[in-house]
Design an enzyme around this catalytic site. Structure first.
Site, PDB file in Angstrom:
ATOM      1  N   ASP A 117     -10.188  -3.129  -4.703  1.00  0.00           N
ATOM      2  CA  ASP A 117      -9.158  -2.245  -4.175  1.00  0.00           C
ATOM      3  C   ASP A 117      -9.062  -1.022  -5.077  1.00  0.00           C
ATOM      4  O   ASP A 117      -8.887  -1.172  -6.289  1.00  0.00           O
ATOM      5  CB  ASP A 117      -7.821  -2.998  -4.153  1.00  0.00           C
ATOM      6  CG  ASP A 117      -6.689  -2.206  -3.528  1.00  0.00           C
ATOM      7  OD1 ASP A 117      -6.850  -1.003  -3.271  1.00  0.00           O
ATOM      8  OD2 ASP A 117      -5.617  -2.808  -3.309  1.00  0.00           O
ATOM      9  N   HIS A 164      -8.295  -4.765  -0.605  1.00  0.00           N
ATOM     10  CA  HIS A 164      -6.984  -4.208  -0.298  1.00  0.00           C
ATOM     11  C   HIS A 164      -6.410  -4.801   0.988  1.00  0.00           C
ATOM     12  O   HIS A 164      -7.084  -4.842   2.015  1.00  0.00           O
ATOM     13  CB  HIS A 164      -7.140  -2.691  -0.154  1.00  0.00           C
ATOM     14  CG  HIS A 164      -5.873  -1.954   0.102  1.00  0.00           C
ATOM     15  ND1 HIS A 164      -4.997  -1.632  -0.907  1.00  0.00           N
ATOM     16  CD2 HIS A 164      -5.326  -1.455   1.246  1.00  0.00           C
ATOM     17  CE1 HIS A 164      -3.982  -0.959  -0.401  1.00  0.00           C
ATOM     18  NE2 HIS A 164      -4.151  -0.849   0.911  1.00  0.00           N
ATOM     19  N   SER A 223       0.839  -1.195   0.000  1.00  0.00           N
ATOM     20  CA  SER A 223       0.000   0.000   0.000  1.00  0.00           C
ATOM     21  C   SER A 223       0.878   1.250   0.000  1.00  0.00           C
ATOM     22  O   SER A 223       1.685   1.437  -0.907  1.00  0.00           O
ATOM     23  CB  SER A 223      -0.968  -0.049   1.186  1.00  0.00           C
ATOM     24  OG  SER A 223      -1.968   0.929   1.082  1.00  0.00           O
TER      25      SER A 223
END
Length: 328
Positions: A260, A290, A156
């Site tokens: 996501d 995600h 991320s």
């Protein structure tokens, strides 16, 4: 268009009381994240007894080093930056995963605790990470690392940092040859306001997953970008835009998830690197949101870890003098 959630994920949501999405003020997001972390602790497997952990700091920026007991080295160095939108997270975020990587890939892992928004803005998280990276390169022999076999890794916001660090290091005459790989897990690589024209038709995830998908959605990313004070057109932050340097990137492993807002960030960055002649590998997780591997009881989390170790093995196998079987 997106398909259906994996049943295993829906089962987890039912067991845990519903869907969680990180929204709100920074204080509210930090409280939600802390609550999630506490709820997950009892589900986590124990940390490996085979891995030694040491801690230190570079000018106040804390780090942890993970090394398999009995390994003298020099070992490849995995330089880890945690996720959390540059707003949440710390050395504990990836603690278990860093231990798994150290144990199963024979890498020494350096895990970095960069400063967070809203106390700081970009590029401070990148600058903090680079400071520890440069320390690690200069002092690799002190912890059994090989300064000629670095790879960056993160998920991320940490995946964004893994690519940002690579972009910077590959411009550094003294350090560029030592960086041999990138592991970019569900990374942020572009801003929807500044997607290059040739990738716009492929960049749909931020709209597909704008609201209501688990963990983060497009609205979450708006919040993270706002408090990081990012410049949408800055190639040092959004590495899809660093086109002049793509050809210098090392082999890069990607992971992406269907539900996501950052799904297509991985796909367009991979396309750009491929176009520049960079070897890539990519594992995609249909039906999953995600960073789903945060939830250890979801069966796909085990598959993710297995694939990640194979992806790291692929990175390591391309380093000079290495074979895949040397590491995993």
């Amino acid at each position: 268009m997106p398909g259906q959630y994996a049943q295993s994920w829906l089962d987890w949501e039912a067991q845990s009381g519903g869907r969680s999405v990180l929204h709100g003020t920074p204080d509210e997001i930090k409280a939600m994240y802390a609550g999630l972390s506490q709820a997950l602790k009892p589900m986590a497997p124990p940390f490996s007894e085979n891995v030694d952990v040491t801690e230190g700091d570079v000018d106040g920026i804390k780090y942890r080093i993970y090394k398999l007991k009995g390994e003298r080295g020099p070992l490849p160095i995995a330089f880890n930056t945690h996720g959390g939108g540059w707003m949440v997270g710390d050395l504990d975020t990836d603690h278990l995963l860093c231990g798994v990587i150290a144990e199963h890939t024979k890498s020494v892992v350096v895990n970095v605790d960069y400063r967070l928004t809203p106390d700081v803005a970009y590029p401070v998280p990148l600058e903090d990470s680079l400071k520890v990276y440069k320390w690690a390169a200069a002092n690799a022999s002190s912890f059994g690392g090989d300064p000629d076999k670095f790879y960056t890794i993160g998920g991320s916001a940490g995946g964004a940092l893994a690519l940002q660090i690579a972009n910077k290091i590959k411009k550094d005459p003294q350090l560029k040859d030592g960086l041999k790989g990138v592991v970019a897990l569900v990374p942020a690589t572009t801003h929807w306001e500044a997607v290059p024209e040739k990738y716009k038709s492929k960049y749909k995830a931020v709209e597909d997953n704008k609201t209501g998908v688990p963990i983060i959605d497009g609205e979450s990313m708006e919040i993270f970008f706002k408090y990081a004070k990012v410049d949408p057109s800055d190639p040092d932050t959004f590495t899809l835009l660093a086109e002049d340097n793509h050809k210098n990137f090392p082999p890069t492993y990607f992971a992406s998830c269907e539900f996501d807002p950052l799904r297509d960030d991985a796909y367009v960055m991979e396309a750009a690197l491929k176009e520049a002649g960079v070897p890539t590998k990519h594992d995609h997780y249909p039906g999953m949101p995600h960073y789903f591997w945060l939830i250890p009881t979801v069966p796909e989390s085990k598959i993710f870890v297995e694939n990640l170790l194979q992806g790291i093995g692929w990175i390591l196998s391309q380093m000079k003098g290495a074979t895949r079987s040397s590491y995993i």
